[in-house]
Design a protein around this motif. Structure first.
Motif, PDB file in Angstrom:
ATOM      1  N   VAL A 144      36.738  45.546  37.031  1.00 27.62           N
ATOM      2  CA  VAL A 144      37.001  44.250  37.650  1.00 27.62           C
ATOM      3  C   VAL A 144      35.809  43.312  37.498  1.00 27.62           C
ATOM      4  N   ALA A 145      36.106  42.047  37.185  1.00 26.77           N
ATOM      5  CA  ALA A 145      35.117  40.968  37.229  1.00 26.77           C
ATOM      6  C   ALA A 145      35.341  40.178  38.513  1.00 26.77           C
ATOM      7  N   ARG A 146      34.261  39.759  39.152  1.00 28.87           N
ATOM      8  CA  ARG A 146      34.372  39.070  40.438  1.00 28.87           C
ATOM      9  C   ARG A 146      33.590  37.764  40.425  1.00 28.87           C
ATOM     10  N   HIS A 147      34.016  36.858  41.289  1.00 31.35           N
ATOM     11  CA  HIS A 147      33.293  35.612  41.546  1.00 31.35           C
ATOM     12  C   HIS A 147      33.189  35.457  43.052  1.00 31.35           C
ATOM     13  N   GLN A 148      31.957  35.421  43.537  1.00 29.50           N
ATOM     14  CA  GLN A 148      31.706  35.347  44.975  1.00 29.50           C
ATOM     15  C   GLN A 148      32.449  36.457  45.722  1.00 29.50           C
ATOM     16  N   GLY A 149      32.458  37.633  45.100  1.00 23.66           N
ATOM     17  CA  GLY A 149      33.038  38.809  45.728  1.00 23.66           C
ATOM     18  C   GLY A 149      34.532  38.977  45.550  1.00 23.66           C
ATOM     19  N   GLU A 150      35.208  37.976  44.976  1.00 17.87           N
ATOM     20  CA  GLU A 150      36.660  38.041  44.818  1.00 17.87           C
ATOM     21  C   GLU A 150      37.031  38.369  43.367  1.00 17.87           C
ATOM     22  N   PRO A 151      38.023  39.251  43.152  1.00 19.93           N
ATOM     23  CA  PRO A 151      38.439  39.584  41.779  1.00 19.93           C
ATOM     24  C   PRO A 151      38.985  38.370  41.040  1.00 19.93           C
ATOM     25  N   ILE A 152      38.506  38.171  39.819  1.00 19.35           N
ATOM     26  CA  ILE A 152      38.999  37.063  38.990  1.00 19.35           C
ATOM     27  C   ILE A 152      39.490  37.553  37.629  1.00 19.35           C
ATOM     28  N   GLY A 153      39.380  38.856  37.379  1.00 15.45           N
ATOM     29  CA  GLY A 153      39.854  39.415  36.121  1.00 15.45           C
ATOM     30  C   GLY A 153      39.719  40.921  36.137  1.00 15.45           C
ATOM     31  N   TYR A 154      40.458  41.585  35.253  1.00 16.49           N
ATOM     32  CA  TYR A 154      40.406  43.046  35.204  1.00 16.49           C
ATOM     33  C   TYR A 154      40.821  43.539  33.823  1.00 16.49           C
ATOM     34  N   ILE A 155      40.460  44.788  33.551  1.00 19.88           N
ATOM     35  CA  ILE A 155      40.947  45.504  32.375  1.00 19.88           C
ATOM     36  C   ILE A 155      41.364  46.889  32.828  1.00 19.88           C
ATOM     37  N   ARG A 156      42.544  47.317  32.392  1.00 17.65           N
ATOM     38  CA  ARG A 156      43.069  48.635  32.736  1.00 17.65           C
ATOM     39  C   ARG A 156      43.133  49.484  31.476  1.00 17.65           C
ATOM     40  N   LEU A 157      42.631  50.722  31.560  1.00 18.28           N
ATOM     41  CA  LEU A 157      42.511  51.607  30.410  1.00 18.28           C
ATOM     42  C   LEU A 157      43.224  52.924  30.671  1.00 18.28           C
ATOM     43  N   SER A 158      43.593  53.611  29.591  1.00 16.06           N
ATOM     44  CA  SER A 158      44.174  54.948  29.681  1.00 16.06           C
ATOM     45  C   SER A 158      43.469  55.853  28.684  1.00 16.06           C
ATOM     46  N   ARG A 159      42.989  56.986  29.162  1.00 12.70           N
ATOM     47  CA  ARG A 159      42.236  57.921  28.331  1.00 12.70           C
ATOM     48  C   ARG A 159      43.119  59.090  27.906  1.00 12.70           C
ATOM     49  N   HIS A 160      42.995  59.489  26.637  1.00 18.20           N
ATOM     50  CA  HIS A 160      43.707  60.649  26.110  1.00 18.20           C
ATOM     51  C   HIS A 160      42.652  61.569  25.491  1.00 18.20           C
ATOM     52  N   VAL A 161      42.064  62.413  26.333  1.00 20.25           N
ATOM     53  CA  VAL A 161      40.898  63.193  25.921  1.00 20.25           C
ATOM     54  C   VAL A 161      41.213  64.129  24.769  1.00 20.25           C
ATOM     55  N   SER A 162      42.366  64.794  24.820  1.00 22.09           N
ATOM     56  CA  SER A 162      42.688  65.776  23.783  1.00 22.09           C
ATOM     57  C   SER A 162      42.801  65.135  22.410  1.00 22.09           C
ATOM     58  N   LEU A 163      43.026  63.815  22.377  1.00 22.73           N
ATOM     59  CA  LEU A 163      43.158  63.098  21.108  1.00 22.73           C
ATOM     60  C   LEU A 163      41.907  62.301  20.772  1.00 22.73           C
TER      61      LEU A 163
END
Length: 293
Positions: free
Chosen positions: A196-215
């Motif tokens: 999460v990216a924040r401005h003055q403590g409030e979320p203003i953006g995000y990135i969601r990821l998924s990991r596939h360790v076996s691959l």
């Protein structure tokens, strides 16, 4: 005469053996599933529904001749097809029977079913069109290989106090997503981080990821920036933070993401970060209100 039945819990290897050669050809490939044995097996096991609920099989005596899967979320009212896969001989009949079986059992809460087929999968695309699916347009899978990264300052993991604002931002940015605003936060774990990216403590953006360790790979599922903060390079910072987590933190080899052909701003962002075109397909949707009689 073909017999239809649900898959058994111990039939994963049999299903993978049947699907794998069909996934190897662009003319029969479904892009909701991987095309390597480890990846295909992992994708099937990662579905929310267990094998014996998600997959229908068509058999002719002891021979497996067709497979079709459906993962679903009653909360979002969404379903996602995996297939169809059928032998070339009598393909239309086998696929029609598999679709009929899944639609007969489709819960009333599911109002939208999606699929994602390779551009060259002409038979599959034609069948979906005749069944009532509507193409959303061409989308691309982009791939980036491990490279040096540096995590931007100020982008950190989501906190419980962020969840409500992040859910609202996600719902506004992706109103018809496969992941609802509530699920975005509820499904955070070691393999699905939310930065999460924040401005003055409030979320203003995000990135969601998924990991596939076996691959040794991961996917960038979502990147979103609040409208009033767009155009300031925040999307690139979030993407770089995600790639730093994938390549430096998790030491994985490959990152994937999916992007629509008409999303020119996102295409430029991803290409500037080192992503290159890998595969292209057509996203398709069936809506219950558009169901054939």
């Amino acid at each position: 005469m073909y017999q239809l039945r649900k898959a058994k819990p111990d039939e994963l290897d049999r299903i993978v053996d049947f699907i794998l050669p069909l996934q190897a050809s662009a003319e029969t490939r479904c892009l909701h599933l991987d095309w390597t044995r480890p990846g295909l097996s992992a994708d099937i096991q990662d579905l929310d529904a267990p094998l014996n609920e998600a997959f229908w099989l068509a058999c002719e005596g002891p021979e497996l001749v067709g497979v079709l899967g459906l993962d679903q979320s009653l909360e979002s009212g969404r379903g996602w097809l995996h297939g169809p896969f059928a032998r070339e001989q009598d393909w239309e009949t086998i696929v029609s029977m598999l679709f009929a079986a899944i639609w007969q059992a489709l819960p009333a809460q599911i109002t939208r079913v999606s699929n994602y087929l390779e551009l060259a999968n002409a038979c599959g695309l034609d069948f979906h069109s005749r069944f009532g699916f509507v193409p959303k347009g061409v989308s691309h899978i982009y791939r980036a290989q491990n490279r040096p990264t540096q995590a931007p300052a100020g982008i950190t993991s989501a906190e419980p106090t962020d969840f409500e604002a992040l859910g609202a931002l996600h719902q506004a940015a992706f109103p018809q997503s496969w992941l609802s605003g509530n699920e975005l936060s509820a499904k955070i774990d070691l393999s699905h981080p939310l930065l999460v990216a924040r401005h003055q403590g409030e979320p203003i953006g995000y990135i969601r990821l998924s990991r596939h360790v076996s691959l040794s790979e991961a996917s960038v599922d979502f990147v979103a920036v609040a409208p009033s903060f767009q155009g300031q390079g925040l999307g690139r910072q979030l993407l770089e933070a995600g790639l730093d987590w994938i390549f430096a933190n998790q030491r994985l080899e490959t990152a994937f993401l999916n992007v629509s052909d008409d999303n020119t701003n996102a295409l430029g962002l991803y290409q500037s970060a080192g992503f290159e075109p890998f595969q292209s397909g057509v996203a398709l949707d069936w809506w219950r209100t558009l169901s054939p009689a």
